[in-house]
Design an enzyme around this catalytic site. Structure first.
Site, PDB file in Angstrom:
ATOM      1  N   ALA A 154      -8.299  10.582  54.335  1.00  0.00           N
ATOM      2  CA  ALA A 154      -8.132  10.573  52.882  1.00  0.00           C
ATOM      3  C   ALA A 154      -7.740  11.941  52.350  1.00  0.00           C
ATOM      4  CB  ALA A 154      -9.428  10.109  52.214  1.00  0.00           C
TER       5      ALA A 154
ATOM      6  N   GLY B 207     -10.033   7.979  57.358  1.00  0.00           N
ATOM      7  CA  GLY B 207      -9.106   6.914  57.003  1.00  0.00           C
ATOM      8  C   GLY B 207      -7.940   6.799  57.958  1.00  0.00           C
TER       9      GLY B 207
ATOM     10  N   GLU C  57      -9.240   4.658  60.621  1.00  0.00           N
ATOM     11  CA  GLU C  57      -9.362   3.306  60.079  1.00  0.00           C
ATOM     12  C   GLU C  57      -7.996   2.615  60.014  1.00  0.00           C
ATOM     13  OE1 GLU C  57     -13.085   3.040  57.113  1.00  0.00           O
ATOM     14  OE2 GLU C  57     -11.645   4.587  56.539  1.00  0.00           O
TER      15      GLU C  57
ATOM     16  N   GLU D 130     -16.835  11.061  57.995  1.00  0.00           N
ATOM     17  CA  GLU D 130     -17.197  10.906  56.584  1.00  0.00           C
ATOM     18  C   GLU D 130     -18.625  11.332  56.267  1.00  0.00           C
ATOM     19  OE1 GLU D 130     -13.730   8.071  57.118  1.00  0.00           O
ATOM     20  OE2 GLU D 130     -15.454   8.741  58.291  1.00  0.00           O
TER      21      GLU D 130
END
Length: 682
Positions: free
Chosen positions: A58, A99, A102, A122
Site C-alpha cells: 500500500a 498488499g 496479497e 502490516e
C-alpha cells in the site's frame, strides 16, 4: 495497458520506485485485467513488476486520504483477478510486501526469483492484512505457517518459502519466461483454475489453534491491538471465504483509525526523515572503507562487529596484548555463535573475520579512513586517547568519539584538527541496537557530519543528528525522566510501582529495572562528576547514592533497587531500599503518599516532553520528530505509543499545560518550563 506474448497478456506494474499500490496503479491493473479478459487474442495473464519490486504494498501516504477509498480499492482489483476466467500468474522479483503479496495471493499461480523477498509486515504498522492476506495465505500454506508469517511481520526470501506451498515455482533466472510458460499450461483448461478461496480448512482445528495462540500473547503483545486482531481474522479463515473477507476488512478499518496505528505510521515517516541531514548541513561524503577502533571492550567489540558486517575493514587497537586478545575473542565468539545458531553462513562469518586485524601498534591507524574511540567514559581518559589518535591518524581521516554524554568540543580541543572530529554515540549492544546519535561539534566540518550520517546508514542503523549538549538527545531526556521518577520515589511511590506503571504504558522496562541492569555505579559516577557544579537549591534525590554506598550496584552485585536470585529480580523491593526511601522523604520533609499508575505515567511523560521542547529551542534537536525516533529506537519507548512528542500531541492542550505547571511545582528550584507551542504547532 499490456503486451501480448505467445497469447499471454503481460501486465507490467510501473510505478517507480517500488510499485506502491496507490490509486493510479490499482486503477491501471484493474483496467488491464478487464481488457485482457475481453481480448480474444489473450488466453492467460501475467503480472510482473520491476527488478526492484513486484510491489512493496500500500501507499502509506494515502492513509486517511480520499485516494485510499476511491474505486478501485485493492480488494476490488483482487476480486477481479480472482474471478477472471483466464489464468493469472504473478511473476515476483524484488519485494512483494503487504498488499503486494496479497496481489500475488489473488493470482492463480505464483512464480518467483529465488532472491525475491515476501512478507505481510502490516502488524508492524499496527494493522493486519486488509485485502485477503489472512484468508488466502492460510488456505495456501496452512494455518500454523500463515500465523507465524503474519504475526511476526517478518520478510523471507522465495527460496526460504519454496517448500511452503505459497509459490508454484522458484527460479534463479528467466522469471518472465517461466511465468508465461506456467500461464500457458494453466490455460489448457485440463483442470479448474487453482483459487485459494476454494480451499477449505477444518473449522474445529482452526478454532482450537486460535484459542491456544490467544493464551500465548504476552502482556506487551496485548498492548498492541493488531496482535489480537490477527488472531480474530485468522479465526475466520476456515469458514465461508466472503464472510471471512468481511471480518478481515472490518478489523483492518477499525485498526486503521486507532492511535497505535497512527503512532506506528508516524514513527515510520519520522525514521525516514531522521536519517537525512537538513539541506543546510548537506555536503560531500568522505569515503570510508576501513575503520580503526580504539578499545576492544564490550562496546568496542560490538562496534567492530557492526563495521565488519557492513563489509568494511577493521583495525582493532588495544593498550596491551591481554586486552587485545579478550577483544578479539569477543568478536570471534560472536561469529561462531551466529554460525552455530544457523543465523549466519560459515563462509560469511569467515569473510567478516578476515577483514579484522587486531594490534597494539598505534602507527597502524594511519591506514584507516575513520577512527572510532571506544574507551572508558571519562573526559581525561578520552582526551589522552585522542592526543595519540591525532598523532597517528592520517590527514583527512574522520575522528569519532563514542561518548554517551561528554562534551565533544572538549575532546576535539586536544587535537590539531577539531574540524575532523564528531561524536558517534552507539548504544549497547552496538551490533544489535539500531540507534546511532551523530553529534555535531562546534567545529565539526559539514562533510565530516555528512560522513557520520552516511556511515550510520551503511551500518544499517538509524543515525540521528544531534547538537553537542550534555547527554545529547537521548540521555538528556532520559535523565529528566529518571529524575522525575526518583522524585516520585521520594514522594511515596515504590520502585516496583513506578516500573509496573511505565511498563503497562508500553516501556520495555521500567527505569529502576533499567538502572539495575546497566549498573547503578554508572549514574553514580556521572553524579559525582557533576557534584561540584550542582546548585544546592536544586532538588536532588540521593537514594541511588545510598544504595551504591551499600555496595548495591545492580544485577552484577545481586542487589540494587531490587535483589536478584539467579538473575531474576524480586517482585518488590526489600527492607534496605524501603528504609532508604523513607529516610529520603524525611530529609525532604515529605509525608509519603501513594501515587496512582496514571499519575506516575503522566508525570514521567510530561518530564520527557518538557525536556524535548527545551532541546528543540536550544537547537540540540534538529527536528522534534527526531526525539521520538531516539526514544523509541534507543530507550524502550513503545513504538505503538509513537514517542513522547506524539503522545503530547494526542492530549487536550489545556490539560497538558496544567500538567506541566504542576510538574514545575513538584520539581522545585531550577526546573525550566518549556514553551510547549514549539512542539505542538510544528
Amino acid at each position: 495497458m499490456y503486451q501480448v506474448q505467445l497469447g499471454v497478456a503481460v501486465i507490467r506494474l510501473d510505478r517507480p520506485p517500488v510499485n506502491s499500490l496507490g490509486h493510479g496503479l490499482r486503477q491501471a491493473i484493474h483496467v488491464a485485467v478487464v481488457a485482457a479478459q475481453a481480448d480474444a487474442s489473450v488466453c492467460a495473464l501475467v503480472l510482473v513488476g520491476s527488478d526492484k519490486a513486484f510491489s512493496a504494498g500500500a501507499d502509506v501516504g494515502e492513509f486517511g486520504q480520499p485516494a485510499q477509498t476511491a474505486f478501485p480499492l485493492l480488494g476490488d482489483v483482487l476480486s477481479r483477478i480472482d474471478v477472471c476466467s483466464k489464468p493469472v500468474v504473478a511473476a515476483i522479483s524484488g519485494v512483494a510486501l503487504g498488499g503486494g503479496l496479497e496481489l500475488a495471493l489473488a493470482c492463480h499461480a505464483r512464480v518467483a526469483l529465488a532472491s525475491a523477498k515476501l512478507g505481510l509486515p502490516e502488524v508492524k504498522l499496527g494493522l493486519i492484512p486488509g485485502s485477503g492476506g489472512t484468508q488466502r495465505l492460510p488456505r495456501l500454506i496452512g494455518l500454523v505457517a500463515a500465523h507465524k508469517l503474519i504475526q511476526s511481520g517478518d520478510v523471507q526470501t522465495a527460496r526460504q518459502l519454496e517448500s511452503t506451498g505459497l509459490l508454484d515455482q522458484v527460479v534463479d533466472s528467466g522469471l518472465l519466461e517461466a511465468a508465461i510458460a506456467m500461464a500457458l499450461e494453466l490455460s489448457t483448461g485440463k483442470s479448474a483454475l487453482p483459487r485459494a478461496r476454494d480451499r477449505q480448512l477444518n473449522v474445529q482445528a482452526t478454532q482450537a489453534f486460535i484459542d491456544e495462540q490467544c493464551t500465548k500473547l504476552t502482556p506487551r503483545q496485548r498492548q498492541l491491538p493488531a496482535n489480537k486482531a490477527v488472531l480474530d481474522a485468522l479465526g475466520a479463515c476456515a469458514g465461508d471465504f466472503d464472510k471471512g473477507m468481511k471480518t478481515e476488512r472490518g478489523l483492518f478499518l477499525e485498526l486503521l483509525g486507532s492511535t497505535s496505528a497512527k503512532a506506528l505510521r508516524y514513527q515510520f515517516f519520522a525514521e525516514r526523515e531522521a536519517v537525512k541531514l537538513p539541506i543546510t548541513h548537506q555536503a560531500e561524503v568522505r569515503a570510508v572503507t576501513s575503520v580503526g577502533i580504539v578499545g576492544a571492550g564490550t562496546m568496542g567489540a560490538g562496534i567492530a562487529i557492526s563495521v565488519l558486517d557492513a563489509g568494511l575493514k577493521v583495525i582493532l587497537l588495544e593498550q596491551d596484548d591481554a586486552a587485545l586478545q579478550r577483544g578479539y575473542a569477543r568478536v570471534s565468539e560472536h561469529y561462531a555463535g551466529r554460525v552455530t545458531a544457523g543465523k549466519l553462513k560459515a563462509v560469511v562469518a569467515a569473510a567478516n573475520e578476515s577483514r579484522l586485524h587486531a594490534t597494539t601498534d598505534w602507527t597502524q591507524l594511519n591506514q584507516v579512513d575513520m577512527v572510532i574511540e571506544a574507551v572508558f567514559e571519562e573526559l581525561s581518559v578520552k582526551q589522552e586517547v585522542f592526543k595519540k589518535i591525532d598523532a597517528h591518524a592520517r590527514a583527512g581521516a574522520v575522528l569519532a568519539t563514542n561518548t554517551s554524554y561528554l562534551d565533544v568540543d572538549a575532546i576535539a580541543s586536544v587535537t590539531r584538527r577539531p574540524q575532523d572530529l564528531l561524536g558517534l554515540h552507539f548504544f549497547s549492544p552496538a551490533n544489535v541496537m539500531k540507534l546511532l546519535e551523530v553529534v555535531r561539534g562546534t567545529q565539526t566540518a559539514p562533510d565530516v557530519l555528512a560522513t557520520g550520517m552516511a556511515f550510520g546508514r551503511a551500518l544499517k542503523k538509524t543515525p540521528v543528528q544531534t547538537g553537542n549538549a550534555f547527554g545529547f538527545i537521548g540521555n538528556r531526556i532520559y535523565n529528566a525522566y529518571r529524575k522525575q521518577c526518583e522524585f516520585m520515589l521520594e514522594e511515596g511511590a515504590l520502585p516496583e510501582e513506578v516500573d509496573t506503571a511505565l511498563e503497562d504504558f508500553g516501556f520495555a522496562m521500567g527505569p529502576f529495572k533499567v538502572a539495575d541492569l546497566s549498573g547503578l555505579d554508572i549514574a553514580w559516577r556521572m553524579r559525582r562528576a557533576q557534584a561540584a557544579t550542582r546548585d544546592p537549591r536544586e532538588r536532588y534525590v540521593g537514594i541511588l547514592d545510598t544504595l551504591c554506598e551499600h555496595g548495591r550496584l545492580g544485577r552484577k552485585t545481586g542487589a540494587g533497587y531490587y535483589t536478584y536470585t539467579d538473575g531474576t529480580p524480586a517482585k518488590s523491593v526489600d527492607a534496605v531500599v524501603r528504609q532508604a526511601l523513607e529516610e529520603a522523604s524525611v530529609r525532604r520533609g515529605i509525608q509519603r503518599k501513594a501515587l496512582t499508575p496514571e499519575t506516575i505515567q503522566r508525570r514521567a511523560l510530561l518530564a520527557m516532553v518538557n525536556e524535548a521542547a527545551l532541546l528543540l529551542t536550544e537547537g540540540v534537536a534538529t527536528r522534534i520528530s527526531d526525539v521520538d525516533v531516539v526514544l523509541v529506537q534507543g530507550y524502550g519507548f513503545a513504538r505503538w505509543q509513537g514517542g513522547p512528542i506524539f503522545w503530547a500531541r494526542q492530549q487536550e492542550r489545556s490539560t497538558l499545560q496544567a500538567g506541566m505547571q504542576e510538574l514545575a511545582e513538584k520539581s522545585g528550584w531550577g526546573f525550566v518550563l518549556a514553551d510547549l507551542e514549539t512542539i505542538l504547532t510544528i
